[in-house]
Write a protein that holds these residues in place. Structure first.
Motif, PDB file in Angstrom:
ATOM      1  N   MET A  93       0.905  -1.169   0.075  1.00 50.91           N
ATOM      2  CA  MET A  93       0.113  -0.288  -0.067  1.00 50.91           C
ATOM      3  C   MET A  93       0.904   1.362   0.025  1.00 50.91           C
ATOM      4  O   MET A  93       0.468   2.207  -0.734  1.00 50.91           O
ATOM      5  CB  MET A  93      -0.880   0.080   1.263  1.00 50.91           C
ATOM      6  N   ILE A  94       1.763   1.224   0.769  1.00 54.70           N
ATOM      7  CA  ILE A  94       2.852   2.493   0.952  1.00 54.70           C
ATOM      8  C   ILE A  94       3.498   2.694  -0.201  1.00 54.70           C
ATOM      9  O   ILE A  94       3.624   4.035  -0.659  1.00 54.70           O
ATOM     10  CB  ILE A  94       3.701   2.221   2.149  1.00 54.70           C
ATOM     11  N   ASP A  95       3.944   1.830  -1.014  1.00 52.86           N
ATOM     12  CA  ASP A  95       4.351   1.842  -2.494  1.00 52.86           C
ATOM     13  C   ASP A  95       3.425   2.694  -3.303  1.00 52.86           C
ATOM     14  O   ASP A  95       3.691   3.373  -4.293  1.00 52.86           O
ATOM     15  CB  ASP A  95       5.017   0.617  -3.080  1.00 52.86           C
ATOM     16  N   THR A  96       2.329   2.065  -3.331  1.00 53.38           N
ATOM     17  CA  THR A  96       1.148   2.777  -4.336  1.00 53.38           C
ATOM     18  C   THR A  96       0.938   4.237  -4.089  1.00 53.38           C
ATOM     19  O   THR A  96       1.047   4.989  -4.970  1.00 53.38           O
ATOM     20  CB  THR A  96      -0.116   1.846  -4.041  1.00 53.38           C
ATOM     21  N   ARG A 107       4.280  13.898  10.208  1.00 50.43           N
ATOM     22  CA  ARG A 107       4.382  12.472  10.874  1.00 50.43           C
ATOM     23  C   ARG A 107       4.061  11.602   9.633  1.00 50.43           C
ATOM     24  O   ARG A 107       4.508  10.581   9.691  1.00 50.43           O
ATOM     25  CB  ARG A 107       3.254  12.410  11.943  1.00 50.43           C
ATOM     26  N   GLY A 108       3.072  11.815   8.845  1.00 48.87           N
ATOM     27  CA  GLY A 108       2.429  10.972   7.775  1.00 48.87           C
ATOM     28  C   GLY A 108       3.581  10.885   6.805  1.00 48.87           C
ATOM     29  O   GLY A 108       3.892   9.741   6.053  1.00 48.87           O
ATOM     30  N   ALA A 109       4.185  11.953   6.390  1.00 53.24           N
ATOM     31  CA  ALA A 109       5.233  12.182   5.304  1.00 53.24           C
ATOM     32  C   ALA A 109       6.431  11.235   5.795  1.00 53.24           C
ATOM     33  O   ALA A 109       6.972  10.742   4.872  1.00 53.24           O
ATOM     34  CB  ALA A 109       5.515  13.538   5.133  1.00 53.24           C
ATOM     35  N   ILE A 110       6.744  11.264   6.971  1.00 59.52           N
ATOM     36  CA  ILE A 110       8.111  10.516   7.455  1.00 59.52           C
ATOM     37  C   ILE A 110       7.739   9.061   7.497  1.00 59.52           C
ATOM     38  O   ILE A 110       8.497   8.046   7.166  1.00 59.52           O
ATOM     39  CB  ILE A 110       8.481  10.913   8.676  1.00 59.52           C
ATOM     40  N   VAL A 111       6.466   8.807   7.672  1.00 62.51           N
ATOM     41  CA  VAL A 111       6.034   7.354   7.545  1.00 62.51           C
ATOM     42  C   VAL A 111       6.315   6.795   6.221  1.00 62.51           C
ATOM     43  O   VAL A 111       6.616   5.764   5.807  1.00 62.51           O
ATOM     44  CB  VAL A 111       4.665   7.184   8.082  1.00 62.51           C
ATOM     45  N   PHE A 112       5.692   7.685   5.389  1.00 58.89           N
ATOM     46  CA  PHE A 112       5.935   7.316   3.717  1.00 58.89           C
ATOM     47  C   PHE A 112       7.388   7.283   3.480  1.00 58.89           C
ATOM     48  O   PHE A 112       7.640   6.530   2.713  1.00 58.89           O
ATOM     49  CB  PHE A 112       5.052   8.356   2.973  1.00 58.89           C
ATOM     50  N   TYR A 159       8.876  -3.775   7.056  1.00 59.64           N
ATOM     51  CA  TYR A 159       7.932  -3.462   7.905  1.00 59.64           C
ATOM     52  C   TYR A 159       7.435  -2.146   7.697  1.00 59.64           C
ATOM     53  O   TYR A 159       6.558  -1.668   8.567  1.00 59.64           O
ATOM     54  CB  TYR A 159       8.549  -3.600   9.385  1.00 59.64           C
ATOM     55  N   ALA A 160       7.651  -1.320   6.742  1.00 60.40           N
ATOM     56  CA  ALA A 160       7.202  -0.045   6.520  1.00 60.40           C
ATOM     57  C   ALA A 160       5.701  -0.095   6.192  1.00 60.40           C
ATOM     58  O   ALA A 160       4.860   0.961   6.887  1.00 60.40           O
ATOM     59  CB  ALA A 160       8.031   0.510   4.863  1.00 60.40           C
ATOM     60  N   ASP A 161       5.044  -1.062   5.662  1.00 64.67           N
ATOM     61  CA  ASP A 161       3.722  -1.151   5.705  1.00 64.67           C
ATOM     62  C   ASP A 161       3.077  -1.232   6.884  1.00 64.67           C
ATOM     63  O   ASP A 161       2.014  -0.584   7.373  1.00 64.67           O
ATOM     64  CB  ASP A 161       2.994  -2.267   4.628  1.00 64.67           C
ATOM     65  N   ILE A 162       3.416  -2.155   7.914  1.00 59.58           N
ATOM     66  CA  ILE A 162       3.056  -2.307   9.039  1.00 59.58           C
ATOM     67  C   ILE A 162       3.243  -1.031   9.866  1.00 59.58           C
ATOM     68  O   ILE A 162       2.395  -0.529  10.827  1.00 59.58           O
ATOM     69  CB  ILE A 162       3.922  -3.417   9.846  1.00 59.58           C
ATOM     70  N   TYR A 172       0.158   1.253   8.742  1.00 59.98           N
ATOM     71  CA  TYR A 172      -1.062   0.683   9.233  1.00 59.98           C
ATOM     72  C   TYR A 172      -1.166   0.985  10.682  1.00 59.98           C
ATOM     73  O   TYR A 172      -2.256   1.276  11.168  1.00 59.98           O
ATOM     74  CB  TYR A 172      -1.247  -0.802   8.877  1.00 59.98           C
ATOM     75  N   GLY A 173      -0.056   0.860  11.367  1.00 60.76           N
ATOM     76  CA  GLY A 173      -0.147   1.057  12.914  1.00 60.76           C
ATOM     77  C   GLY A 173      -0.361   2.608  13.067  1.00 60.76           C
ATOM     78  O   GLY A 173      -1.161   2.887  13.833  1.00 60.76           O
TER      79      GLY A 173
END
Length: 276
Positions: free
Chosen positions: A1-4, A32-37, A183-186, A189-190
């Motif tokens: 999902m993160i790759d999409t 926060r979300g940008a760094i997760v991406f 674990y990037a997707d996890i 999602y977390g």
């Protein structure tokens, strides 16, 4: 999902760092979300540090505009028919957040007053800590809106949010760097689940807090009718309206008193005896 999601923005910007800059401006996602991406974009420490500064730059873009327009915008919305209720809820919510970020009564409780620290310094520290905690719903958007309700200089509020953003960005970047790529997707999602959980908790805790506050205010005014009248008077004063009282007798002969706002400001039209 993160790759999409990353590929979608990459196709728009054709640049990873510009992608992070744009994503960090978007409300809710923010820094926060940008760094997760970013955890799914880079692997080297150098790229991650550069990406972090792009995220900080993007989220910093909204700080000053939000500090300047939040309260005037809410006041303007309160004067409209369609957005009045939404604006009042927003104002109440942000005022509660401001109280949570800096509660002078709690700080002074038990006689433990830090006399060497000024009121502005306490507000600065409270807002800084609020934004520095790397959780959803505490980013530059929320922090700036909350800062506009703290009643202290805008430049101090802007610095508090800015420095808080840097700390939150550094913490999340460190986590993203040491997190294995698979674990990037996890991680994403977390983060989303945590954001939803925090939103639900805030909603119910705020509802309970408002109910408790309402009960205390009703006791203070001596009854529900007196409390409701006080709210009407407050709203009328804020919105520049005239609060009027009208009496009428219904078909059963019962006498009723109706109190409400009237937009007419010409006192020659309104009976002075009817004005509250």
């Amino acid at each position: 999902m993160i790759d999409t999601i990353i590929d979608f923005f990459r196709n728009l910007t054709h640049n990873d760092f510009l992608t992070l800059y744009i994503i960090s401006i978007i409300p809710i996602i923010e820094l926060r979300g940008a760094i997760v991406f970013m955890s799914g974009m880079f692997t080297s420490l150098t790229d991650m540090i550069a990406g972090m500064f792009c995220c900080i730059a993007g989220s910093t873009t909204v700080i000053l505009p939000l500090l300047l327009i939040t309260r005037p915008l809410i006041r303007a919305m309160k004067r409209t028919k369609w957005f009045s209720k939404i604006a009042k809820n927003m104002e109440s919510n942000l005022a509660d957040r401001a109280t949570s970020a800096y509660d002078e009564e709690s700080a002074n409780k038990g006689g433990k007053i830090k006399k060497k620290m000024s009121t502005d310094a306490k507000k600065f520290l409270g807002l800084f800590i609020f934004v520095a905690i790397p959780l959803p719903m505490t980013g530059a958007w929320t922090g700036s809106c909350v800062g506009s309700f703290l009643d202290f200089p805008i430049w101090k509020a802007a610095l508090a949010v800015f420095f808080g953003n840097i700390v939150a960005g550094a913490i999340l970047t460190t986590i993203a760097y040491f997190l294995p790529q698979q674990y990037a997707d996890i991680f994403l999602y977390g983060f989303v689940i945590l954001a939803i959980a925090i939103a639900v908790i805030l909603y119910f805790s705020r509802s309970k807090r408002q109910e408790r506050k309402r009960t205390e205010e009703i006791k203070k005014y001596g009854g529900k009718d007196e409390y409701d009248l006080a709210l009407l008077k407050k709203d009328a004063a804020e919105e520049g309206k005239i609060l009027i009282k009208k009496e009428y007798i219904d078909e059963n002969g019962d006498r009723h008193i109706v109190i409400g706002n009237d937009n007419k400001k010409n006192e020659e039209i309104i009976d002075k005896d009817d004005v509250i």
